[in-house]
Design a protein around this motif. Sequence first.
Motif, PDB file in Angstrom:
ATOM      1  N   ARG A  70       0.837  -1.201   0.000  1.00  0.00           N
ATOM      2  CA  ARG A  70       0.000   0.000   0.000  1.00  0.00           C
ATOM      3  C   ARG A  70       0.873   1.253   0.000  1.00  0.00           C
ATOM      4  O   ARG A  70       0.852   2.050   0.935  1.00  0.00           O
ATOM      5  N   ASN A  95      -2.752  -1.945  -3.673  1.00  0.00           N
ATOM      6  CA  ASN A  95      -3.573  -0.782  -4.003  1.00  0.00           C
ATOM      7  C   ASN A  95      -2.897   0.496  -3.501  1.00  0.00           C
ATOM      8  O   ASN A  95      -3.146   0.951  -2.385  1.00  0.00           O
ATOM      9  N   ARG A  97      -2.108   4.417  -2.822  1.00  0.00           N
ATOM     10  CA  ARG A  97      -2.895   5.639  -2.651  1.00  0.00           C
ATOM     11  C   ARG A  97      -2.130   6.767  -3.320  1.00  0.00           C
ATOM     12  O   ARG A  97      -0.983   7.037  -2.967  1.00  0.00           O
ATOM     13  N   SER A  99      -2.092  10.811  -4.793  1.00  0.00           N
ATOM     14  CA  SER A  99      -2.706  12.140  -4.757  1.00  0.00           C
ATOM     15  C   SER A  99      -1.743  13.185  -5.302  1.00  0.00           C
ATOM     16  O   SER A  99      -0.528  13.060  -5.180  1.00  0.00           O
ATOM     17  N   CYS A 106      -2.675   7.023 -16.279  1.00  0.00           N
ATOM     18  CA  CYS A 106      -3.672   6.772 -15.233  1.00  0.00           C
ATOM     19  C   CYS A 106      -4.907   7.649 -15.375  1.00  0.00           C
ATOM     20  O   CYS A 106      -5.880   7.470 -14.638  1.00  0.00           O
ATOM     21  N   SER A 109      -7.355  12.575 -11.961  1.00  0.00           N
ATOM     22  CA  SER A 109      -8.435  12.393 -10.989  1.00  0.00           C
ATOM     23  C   SER A 109      -9.804  12.612 -11.606  1.00  0.00           C
ATOM     24  O   SER A 109      -9.977  13.365 -12.567  1.00  0.00           O
ATOM     25  N   TRP A 113     -10.173   8.503 -14.178  1.00  0.00           N
ATOM     26  CA  TRP A 113      -9.136   7.774 -13.454  1.00  0.00           C
ATOM     27  C   TRP A 113      -9.195   6.282 -13.756  1.00  0.00           C
ATOM     28  O   TRP A 113     -10.262   5.674 -13.745  1.00  0.00           O
ATOM     29  N   SER A 115      -8.555   2.857 -12.346  1.00  0.00           N
ATOM     30  CA  SER A 115      -8.411   2.286 -11.001  1.00  0.00           C
ATOM     31  C   SER A 115      -7.343   1.197 -10.938  1.00  0.00           C
ATOM     32  O   SER A 115      -6.910   0.822  -9.843  1.00  0.00           O
ATOM     33  N   GLY A 118      -4.346   2.335  -8.941  1.00  0.00           N
ATOM     34  CA  GLY A 118      -4.444   2.439  -7.497  1.00  0.00           C
ATOM     35  C   GLY A 118      -5.615   3.318  -7.112  1.00  0.00           C
ATOM     36  O   GLY A 118      -6.512   3.574  -7.933  1.00  0.00           O
ATOM     37  N   ARG A 119      -5.630   3.782  -5.888  1.00  0.00           N
ATOM     38  CA  ARG A 119      -6.734   4.599  -5.389  1.00  0.00           C
ATOM     39  C   ARG A 119      -6.484   6.072  -5.686  1.00  0.00           C
ATOM     40  O   ARG A 119      -5.415   6.602  -5.371  1.00  0.00           O
ATOM     41  N   ASP A 120      -7.461   6.710  -6.278  1.00  0.00           N
ATOM     42  CA  ASP A 120      -7.382   8.131  -6.588  1.00  0.00           C
ATOM     43  C   ASP A 120      -7.766   8.939  -5.357  1.00  0.00           C
ATOM     44  O   ASP A 120      -8.933   8.986  -4.982  1.00  0.00           O
ATOM     45  N   ASP A 121      -6.777   9.601  -4.749  1.00  0.00           N
ATOM     46  CA  ASP A 121      -7.045  10.438  -3.578  1.00  0.00           C
ATOM     47  C   ASP A 121      -7.146  11.917  -3.944  1.00  0.00           C
ATOM     48  O   ASP A 121      -7.112  12.779  -3.063  1.00  0.00           O
TER      49      ASP A 121
END
Length: 336
Positions: A70, A95, A97, A99, A106, A109, A113, A115, A118-121
Amino acid sequence: SGNTATNRGGGMYNDSSSPTLTNVTFTGNLANNGGGMVNKDSSPKLTNVTFTGNEALFSGGGMFNKLFSRPVLANVIMWGDSAPIWSEIANSDSNPRISYSDIQGCGGSGGGWNSICGRDDGGNIDADPLYAFPAEGNLRLQLTSPAIDAGDNTAVPSGITSDLEGNPRFVDIPSNPDTGRGTPPIVDMGAYEAHKYLYAAPTAQGSGDCSTWANACTLQTALGTGASGQEIWVMEGLHIPGTTREDTFTLKSGVALYGGTETSLDQRYWQSNPTILSGDVDGNDSNTDGNNIAETPAEIIGDNAYHVLTSIGMDSTDVLDGFIITAGQANGINPE
């Protein structure tokens, strides 16, 4: 930079580790997976890190994450890495994170995005960061880069006030919109903070990082680090390109040079504060009047630089203003 791994993690391999990386570049690394970095059951924190030119023979040219890793990425640029599958980030049961970062492929945002990255913060973009001269290893940002003033101030670790090169980390470029997070000046994405002005002196001053008159670098250093849109302000005095006849000051497209000490361009008095670019590389020219200018060829003694100043591929928008160029001696086998 320039590391290889037979299997994984050409630049860095993290196994059950969570290091913190700030102001770091990963360039020119090679591995089967994760050319730049591999994370195995690891969650490193990356802030203002630049990945480019890394290669994986299978997947994850920039980064490969596996076994529930992570990693946290903020103010990161991943652009120009390569792999047959997922040139920048590849994930297996992991996954990240992400930002306020610029990650190629990718989507940025929001609704675009991807996925799989990874996670779009929030705050992410997918746009060419416009490195200054990547082929030369210069990963500073051109002043039109979308990564300028686009990072997250709150993500920068406490106590970090400078970039990888030692220049101030929080600098506003007025011509760029503040698209990042925090109170201006907004931090840039990547390992290098953009600066409008570079300051050059006959000899390096202070830290020699080109950031102020007190920390002025040499003109050769400023030309080496300058990016399109920047201005180099050059202190009065004698500037010599090096110690051999082949040494020259080579102009860069989009980088303007202004001679004469000043705090603003309209305050310059270059006539009374001459900024001299001289080819006297062996320091023995005749200079009886003490002005460091060769008024006639007879004042050139020994072997001077073939060309004091060189311009290749420049156009009418490029600027050289307020200089005296003297003591060149193009008399070799190929005098051009």
